[in-house]
Design a protein around this motif. Sequence first.
Motif, PDB file in Angstrom:
ATOM      1  N   GLY A   1     -13.582 -26.976 -12.714  1.00  0.00           N
ATOM      2  CA  GLY A   1     -12.273 -26.727 -13.316  1.00  0.00           C
ATOM      3  C   GLY A   1     -12.336 -26.688 -14.828  1.00  0.00           C
ATOM      4  N   GLU A   2     -13.133 -27.586 -15.425  1.00  0.00           N
ATOM      5  CA  GLU A   2     -13.271 -27.639 -16.885  1.00  0.00           C
ATOM      6  C   GLU A   2     -13.929 -26.377 -17.427  1.00  0.00           C
TER       7      GLU A   2
ATOM      8  N   TYR B 145      -8.016 -19.195 -15.586  1.00  0.00           N
ATOM      9  CA  TYR B 145      -7.032 -20.214 -15.251  1.00  0.00           C
ATOM     10  C   TYR B 145      -6.751 -20.338 -13.754  1.00  0.00           C
ATOM     11  N   ASP B 146      -6.710 -19.240 -13.034  1.00  0.00           N
ATOM     12  CA  ASP B 146      -6.397 -19.321 -11.604  1.00  0.00           C
ATOM     13  C   ASP B 146      -7.481 -20.083 -10.845  1.00  0.00           C
ATOM     14  N   ARG B 147      -8.739 -19.768 -11.127  1.00  0.00           N
ATOM     15  CA  ARG B 147      -9.835 -20.477 -10.454  1.00  0.00           C
ATOM     16  C   ARG B 147      -9.885 -21.932 -10.919  1.00  0.00           C
TER      17      ARG B 147
ATOM     18  N   LEU C 144      -9.019 -27.857 -10.040  1.00  0.00           N
ATOM     19  CA  LEU C 144      -8.334 -29.044 -10.539  1.00  0.00           C
ATOM     20  C   LEU C 144      -7.386 -29.617  -9.488  1.00  0.00           C
ATOM     21  N   SER C 145      -6.787 -28.746  -8.692  1.00  0.00           N
ATOM     22  CA  SER C 145      -5.911 -29.216  -7.613  1.00  0.00           C
ATOM     23  C   SER C 145      -6.721 -29.943  -6.547  1.00  0.00           C
TER      24      SER C 145
ATOM     25  N   GLY D 176      -1.544 -29.120 -16.726  1.00  0.00           N
ATOM     26  CA  GLY D 176      -0.343 -28.972 -17.552  1.00  0.00           C
ATOM     27  C   GLY D 176      -0.520 -27.920 -18.622  1.00  0.00           C
ATOM     28  N   PHE D 177      -1.691 -27.923 -19.271  1.00  0.00           N
ATOM     29  CA  PHE D 177      -1.976 -26.937 -20.317  1.00  0.00           C
ATOM     30  C   PHE D 177      -1.995 -25.526 -19.737  1.00  0.00           C
ATOM     31  N   ILE D 178      -2.604 -25.384 -18.563  1.00  0.00           N
ATOM     32  CA  ILE D 178      -2.676 -24.058 -17.931  1.00  0.00           C
ATOM     33  C   ILE D 178      -1.277 -23.553 -17.590  1.00  0.00           C
ATOM     34  N   TYR D 179      -0.434 -24.421 -17.033  1.00  0.00           N
ATOM     35  CA  TYR D 179       0.937 -24.002 -16.711  1.00  0.00           C
ATOM     36  C   TYR D 179       1.684 -23.578 -17.972  1.00  0.00           C
ATOM     37  N   LYS D 180       1.436 -24.298 -19.078  1.00  0.00           N
ATOM     38  CA  LYS D 180       2.069 -23.919 -20.348  1.00  0.00           C
ATOM     39  C   LYS D 180       1.625 -22.522 -20.773  1.00  0.00           C
ATOM     40  N   GLU D 181       0.313 -22.265 -20.666  1.00  0.00           N
ATOM     41  CA  GLU D 181      -0.235 -20.965 -21.057  1.00  0.00           C
ATOM     42  C   GLU D 181       0.280 -19.842 -20.149  1.00  0.00           C
TER      43      GLU D 181
END
Length: 309
Positions: A129-130, A138-140, A145-146, A163-168
Amino acid sequence: MLKMKHSLIYAFLVASALSILFGSCKTHEIEEDMTDSVKLELLDINLEKHPNDPKLLAARAQVLFNLHRTKEANYDINRAVELDPDNTGYLLLQADITFANGDVQGSYKALENAEKIDPKAKDIQLKMGEIMFYNRDYDRSLKCLSNVTAQDPNNRTALFMKGFIYKEKGDTANAVQLLHRVCDKFPDYAPAFEELGILYASVGNPLALEYLSTTLQLEPSNTHAMYALAMFHQDHEQMEQAEEIYRRILDINENSADAWHNLGWIELTYYRDYQRAIEYFDKALAADPSHQGAITNRQLAQQALGINQ
């Protein structure tokens, strides 16, 4: 008596020689509190005696990586993986090092090999994930991460990156929910407060002041958070507060083109002090000759003074 004395000396010399001989075969112990430079010296000595020890190779790779000597680290970790291909810890380090060397595909391959060995391992999913997060895949990244948060609902790193990905991705509701959760669970984790503050600032929410101020309590020299806070004040016509923060930024980094530009912009549009505005725009351009805002606004200030360009 003399003969006995010579025998004792001989025995002592033999014992000393054996001690040196067998002592030299021992591996020098590496302590956690040692500096990386000291660790590296000891690991070099140990590897001269045991050049095919994957544990020593991986340890030296980690130290070299810490010292930003990534090409040398890459050689050591590749050897360690060759010698012990089923060690997922080595594969995770290989992923980090190859990514640092700009080999994204090589990093993915190392992680895929680790996942084949232990498909459900949380640390492998987190590292995947990192790496995907930093590569903006981001999708992968979200999928991995989930998988982590399914096993560990309060994993700080996974929650923050999600959280950062959802913001982006523009999903403000999920971003706020996750970042709030990180702030609540980990009140000393400045990045979560910073991102939440920036998110609130982007929609003009006064909560931005609270979260950015908390960030600066945790990280007093965080110029990125300072800039976001100054911009919030500037956007709300609180110019004195904005100016004060821009000057704090310049105390830390006198070559901040954005801080100089914004001070100039305030002089240009708010105080109408065109000469001082030009001085600030000049300093912005000295720091960054391609700063388009400083170029354009300097021209506007010169026009206001009737200066031929």
